[in-house]
Design an enzyme around this catalytic site. Structure first.
Site, PDB file in Angstrom:
ATOM      1  N   LYS A  13       0.798  -1.147   0.029  1.00 53.06           N
ATOM      2  CA  LYS A  13       0.003  -0.004   0.150  1.00 53.06           C
ATOM      3  C   LYS A  13       0.736   1.224   0.080  1.00 53.06           C
ATOM      4  O   LYS A  13       0.613   2.055  -0.764  1.00 53.06           O
ATOM      5  CB  LYS A  13      -0.881   0.094   1.221  1.00 53.06           C
ATOM      6  CG  LYS A  13      -1.794  -0.923   1.203  1.00 53.06           C
ATOM      7  CD  LYS A  13      -3.101  -0.891   2.425  1.00 53.06           C
ATOM      8  CE  LYS A  13      -2.122  -0.830   3.770  1.00 53.06           C
ATOM      9  NZ  LYS A  13      -1.819  -2.237   4.281  1.00 53.06           N
ATOM     10  N   ARG A  86      -9.263   1.312   8.918  1.00 53.62           N
ATOM     11  CA  ARG A  86      -8.995  -0.009   9.109  1.00 53.62           C
ATOM     12  C   ARG A  86     -10.089  -0.532   9.715  1.00 53.62           C
ATOM     13  O   ARG A  86      -9.806  -1.833  10.058  1.00 53.62           O
ATOM     14  CB  ARG A  86      -7.547  -0.007   9.847  1.00 53.62           C
ATOM     15  CG  ARG A  86      -6.395  -0.376   8.987  1.00 53.62           C
ATOM     16  CD  ARG A  86      -5.115   0.004  10.046  1.00 53.62           C
ATOM     17  NE  ARG A  86      -4.073  -0.834   9.823  1.00 53.62           N
ATOM     18  CZ  ARG A  86      -3.116  -0.485   9.229  1.00 53.62           C
ATOM     19  NH1 ARG A  86      -3.013   0.780   8.909  1.00 53.62           N
ATOM     20  NH2 ARG A  86      -1.925  -1.187   9.143  1.00 53.62           N
ATOM     21  N   ARG A 125      11.134  -6.230   4.664  1.00 52.93           N
ATOM     22  CA  ARG A 125      11.112  -4.920   4.513  1.00 52.93           C
ATOM     23  C   ARG A 125      12.115  -3.833   5.262  1.00 52.93           C
ATOM     24  O   ARG A 125      12.321  -4.339   6.628  1.00 52.93           O
ATOM     25  CB  ARG A 125       9.571  -4.392   4.803  1.00 52.93           C
ATOM     26  CG  ARG A 125       9.291  -3.108   4.965  1.00 52.93           C
ATOM     27  CD  ARG A 125       8.011  -2.670   4.588  1.00 52.93           C
ATOM     28  NE  ARG A 125       6.995  -3.170   5.907  1.00 52.93           N
ATOM     29  CZ  ARG A 125       5.914  -2.808   5.936  1.00 52.93           C
ATOM     30  NH1 ARG A 125       5.091  -2.567   5.009  1.00 52.93           N
ATOM     31  NH2 ARG A 125       5.083  -3.338   7.173  1.00 52.93           N
ATOM     32  N   ARG A 158      11.272  -2.250  10.867  1.00 51.47           N
ATOM     33  CA  ARG A 158      10.182  -1.973  12.021  1.00 51.47           C
ATOM     34  C   ARG A 158      10.144  -2.864  13.039  1.00 51.47           C
ATOM     35  O   ARG A 158      10.185  -3.850  12.719  1.00 51.47           O
ATOM     36  CB  ARG A 158       9.076  -1.843  10.966  1.00 51.47           C
ATOM     37  CG  ARG A 158       8.798  -0.279  10.407  1.00 51.47           C
ATOM     38  CD  ARG A 158       7.546  -0.392   9.432  1.00 51.47           C
ATOM     39  NE  ARG A 158       6.224  -0.785  10.216  1.00 51.47           N
ATOM     40  CZ  ARG A 158       4.924  -0.849   9.563  1.00 51.47           C
ATOM     41  NH1 ARG A 158       5.008  -0.293   8.473  1.00 51.47           N
ATOM     42  NH2 ARG A 158       4.013  -1.101  10.058  1.00 51.47           N
ATOM     43  N   ARG A 169      -0.443  -8.706  13.549  1.00 56.58           N
ATOM     44  CA  ARG A 169      -0.977  -7.876  12.799  1.00 56.58           C
ATOM     45  C   ARG A 169      -1.830  -8.526  11.642  1.00 56.58           C
ATOM     46  O   ARG A 169      -2.986  -7.847  11.284  1.00 56.58           O
ATOM     47  CB  ARG A 169       0.313  -7.077  12.283  1.00 56.58           C
ATOM     48  CG  ARG A 169       0.685  -6.278  13.039  1.00 56.58           C
ATOM     49  CD  ARG A 169       2.167  -5.376  12.656  1.00 56.58           C
ATOM     50  NE  ARG A 169       1.939  -4.669  11.506  1.00 56.58           N
ATOM     51  CZ  ARG A 169       2.919  -4.415  10.364  1.00 56.58           C
ATOM     52  NH1 ARG A 169       3.873  -5.216  10.716  1.00 56.58           N
ATOM     53  NH2 ARG A 169       2.623  -3.751   9.575  1.00 56.58           N
TER      54      ARG A 169
HETATM   55  P1  AMP Z   1       0.857   0.655   9.112  1.00 58.99           P
HETATM   56  O1  AMP Z   1       2.272   1.507   8.849  1.00 58.99           O
HETATM   57  O2  AMP Z   1      -0.033   1.276   8.343  1.00 58.99           O
HETATM   58  O3  AMP Z   1       1.100  -0.757   9.036  1.00 58.99           O
HETATM   59  O4  AMP Z   1       0.715   1.060  10.473  1.00 58.99           O
HETATM   60  C1  AMP Z   1       1.591   0.872  11.536  1.00 58.99           C
HETATM   61  C2  AMP Z   1       0.731   0.566  12.821  1.00 58.99           C
HETATM   62  O5  AMP Z   1       0.313   1.860  13.251  1.00 58.99           O
HETATM   63  C3  AMP Z   1      -0.539  -0.336  12.828  1.00 58.99           C
HETATM   64  O6  AMP Z   1      -0.210  -1.765  13.113  1.00 58.99           O
HETATM   65  C4  AMP Z   1      -1.412   0.347  13.811  1.00 58.99           C
HETATM   66  O7  AMP Z   1      -1.023  -0.347  15.164  1.00 58.99           O
HETATM   67  C5  AMP Z   1      -1.167   1.575  13.778  1.00 58.99           C
HETATM   68  N1  AMP Z   1      -2.370   2.196  12.731  1.00 58.99           N
HETATM   69  C6  AMP Z   1      -2.017   2.751  11.489  1.00 58.99           C
HETATM   70  N2  AMP Z   1      -3.067   3.080  10.930  1.00 58.99           N
HETATM   71  C7  AMP Z   1      -4.057   2.836  11.894  1.00 58.99           C
HETATM   72  C8  AMP Z   1      -5.400   3.059  11.849  1.00 58.99           C
HETATM   73  N3  AMP Z   1      -6.149   3.397  10.491  1.00 58.99           N
HETATM   74  N4  AMP Z   1      -6.160   2.642  12.914  1.00 58.99           N
HETATM   75  C9  AMP Z   1      -5.545   1.950  13.859  1.00 58.99           C
HETATM   76  N5  AMP Z   1      -4.233   1.782  13.955  1.00 58.99           N
HETATM   77  C10 AMP Z   1      -3.540   2.155  12.942  1.00 58.99           C
END
Ligand code: AMP
Length: 212
Positions: A13, A86, A125, A158, A169
């Site tokens: 994404k 999400r 990654r 990360r 996740r």
């Molecule tokens: P990502 O980089 O999009 O994978 O996001 C990393 C982490 O940030 C996720 O595993 C969540 O803990 C938090 N996070 C990001 N976007 C959201 C969202 N829309 N709702 C809740 N938690 C989020």
């Protein structure tokens, strides 16, 4: 124009959203990047978010929705959203906020990738600490190991890409985020795209799904 990108962690994404945003001259907004920046700056929001992120859980809706809505107030009119919504309640909050301004989510692009491939991608990654550009150590490495091609920043893995957190996740994704595919499908906004293969090819599929 509001476009939402849906897909599991590791579906690509972020990589695709940045490219599409450049092509469509839209603004790229990632809630994951916003939370990571908050964690880095040790703000109150960051301290709160970190407790959830490190466990592979979603940050509670009220915190996330508030943060995103504040950000959208400063956004241009064309936006590509990566990582938001999400949950169903986030999708509803977004629809409501946009409707209040006579706007709407134009399209939700679901980037579909097999679970096997997701695990491989998450393990490989790496991200730039400064500009957040993502790399893949085997398929899309930087020119110099550990250094970002774009800004010379340091690359890191990360915390939540470590195997123990990845499993959680993915569980959270299938339980909480997959229902959004149906949510947008019901509203006639879903475009499903095969997310496997070359980055360029996936990018072309997405643009064509968006009619560009
Ligand atoms: P990502 O980089 O999009 O994978 O996001 C990393 C982490 O940030 C996720 O595993 C969540 O803990 C938090 N996070 C990001 N976007 C959201 C969202 N829309 N709702 C809740 N938690 C989020």
């Amino acid at each position: 124009m509001y476009i939402v990108l849906l897909g599991a962690p590791g579906a690509g994404k972020g990589t695709q959203a940045v490219r599409i945003a450049e092509k469509l001259e839209a603004e790229y907004i990632s809630t994951g990047d916003m939370f990571r920046q908050a964690v880095q700056s040790r703000s109150e929001l960051g301290l709160k978010a970190r407790m959830y992120m490190d466990k592979g859980l979603l940050v509670p809706d009220d915190v996330t929705v508030r943060m995103l809505m504040e950000r959208l107030e400063r956004a241009r009119c064309a936006v590509i959203l990566d990582g938001f919504p999400r949950t169903l309640s986030q999708a509803e909050a977004l629809d409501k906020a946009l409707a209040g301004e006579g706007k709407t989510v134009e399209r939700a692009v679901y980037i579909k990738v097999s679970e096997n491939e997701l695990m491989k991608r998450l393990a490989g990654r790496r991200l730039c600490r400064q500009c957040q550009t993502p790399y893949q150590i085997s398929t899309a490495p930087p020119r110099k190991a550990g250094v970002c091609d774009r800004c010379g920043g340091e690359l890191y893995q990360r915390e939540d890409d470590m195997p123990r957190t990845v499993k959680k996740r993915l569980e959270v994704y299938f339980a909480e985020t997959m229902p959004l595919v149906y949510y947008y499908q019901q509203r006639g906004k879903l475009a499903e795209v095969d997310g496997e293969g070359e980055i360029e090819a996936v990018g072309r599929r997405i643009l064509s799904a968006l009619g560009r």
